[in-house]
Design a protein around this motif. Structure first.
Motif, short mmCIF file in Angstrom:
data_model
loop_
_atom_site.label_atom_id
_atom_site.label_comp_id
_atom_site.label_asym_id
_atom_site.label_seq_id
_atom_site.Cartn_x
_atom_site.Cartn_y
_atom_site.Cartn_z
N SER A 26 17.21 9.32 -20.60
CA SER A 26 16.48 10.44 -20.01
C SER A 26 15.12 10.00 -19.49
O SER A 26 14.25 10.83 -19.25
N ARG A 27 14.96 8.70 -19.30
CA ARG A 27 13.68 8.19 -18.78
C ARG A 27 13.69 8.24 -17.26
O ARG A 27 13.64 7.22 -16.59
N PHE A 28 13.80 9.46 -16.74
CA PHE A 28 13.75 9.71 -15.31
C PHE A 28 13.07 11.06 -15.13
O PHE A 28 12.86 11.79 -16.10
N GLU A 29 12.73 11.39 -13.89
CA GLU A 29 11.99 12.62 -13.63
C GLU A 29 12.73 13.84 -14.19
O GLU A 29 13.91 14.03 -13.94
N SER A 30 12.03 14.61 -14.98
CA SER A 30 12.52 15.83 -15.64
C SER A 30 13.45 15.57 -16.82
O SER A 30 13.90 16.51 -17.47
N ASN A 32 14.54 15.10 -20.50
CA ASN A 32 13.84 15.62 -21.68
C ASN A 32 14.56 15.36 -23.01
O ASN A 32 14.28 16.03 -23.99
N ASP A 51 9.32 21.94 -23.58
CA ASP A 51 8.95 22.19 -22.20
C ASP A 51 7.44 22.10 -22.04
O ASP A 51 6.67 22.46 -22.95
N THR A 52 6.99 21.63 -20.89
CA THR A 52 5.57 21.51 -20.60
C THR A 52 4.92 22.89 -20.60
O THR A 52 5.52 23.87 -20.16
N TYR A 62 18.13 17.85 -19.68
CA TYR A 62 18.50 16.98 -18.56
C TYR A 62 18.51 15.55 -19.07
O TYR A 62 17.47 14.99 -19.42
#
Length: 101
Positions: A26-30, A32, A51-52, A62
């Motif tokens: 999950s080390r990609f944009e979005s 989590n 969530d932020t 994701y």
């Protein structure tokens, strides 16, 4: 450009053809996914990042996983997706995309 200097190393590397452990990412944009722990032969407990700009709430997920086997059912227990009222209680189902490399 994705070269050896910028490519991320997997957190787990499959040891051989008989290793059926799933490899999560999950080390990609979005992305989590915080942790994935194998608790059974084909079962995993997942913990998601909050969530932020919330007070520890999580409403979505994701991540990707690899090293699956045809004909095997996998079970993912998302242990911190704990809203009192959720669309999942009304029949919403997860979205999954499968592709061959």
């Amino acid at each position: 450009k994705n070269d050896e200097k910028t490519a991320l190393r997997p957190c787990y590397a499959v040891t051989d053809r008989d290793d059926t452990t799933l490899v999560f990412e999950s080390r990609f944009e979005s992305g989590n996914l915080y942790t994935a722990t194998q608790v059974g032969e084909h079962e995993y407990d997942l913990v998601l990042r909050s969530d932020t700009n919330t007070h520890g709430h999580t409403q979505w997920y994701y991540f990707s996983f690899a090293n699956t086997r045809r004909g095997v059912s996998y079970r993912f227990n998302v242990t911190n997706l704990l809203k009192n009222d959720s669309l999942y209680n009304k029949g919403l189902r997860p979205l999954m995309l499968s592709s061959r490399e």
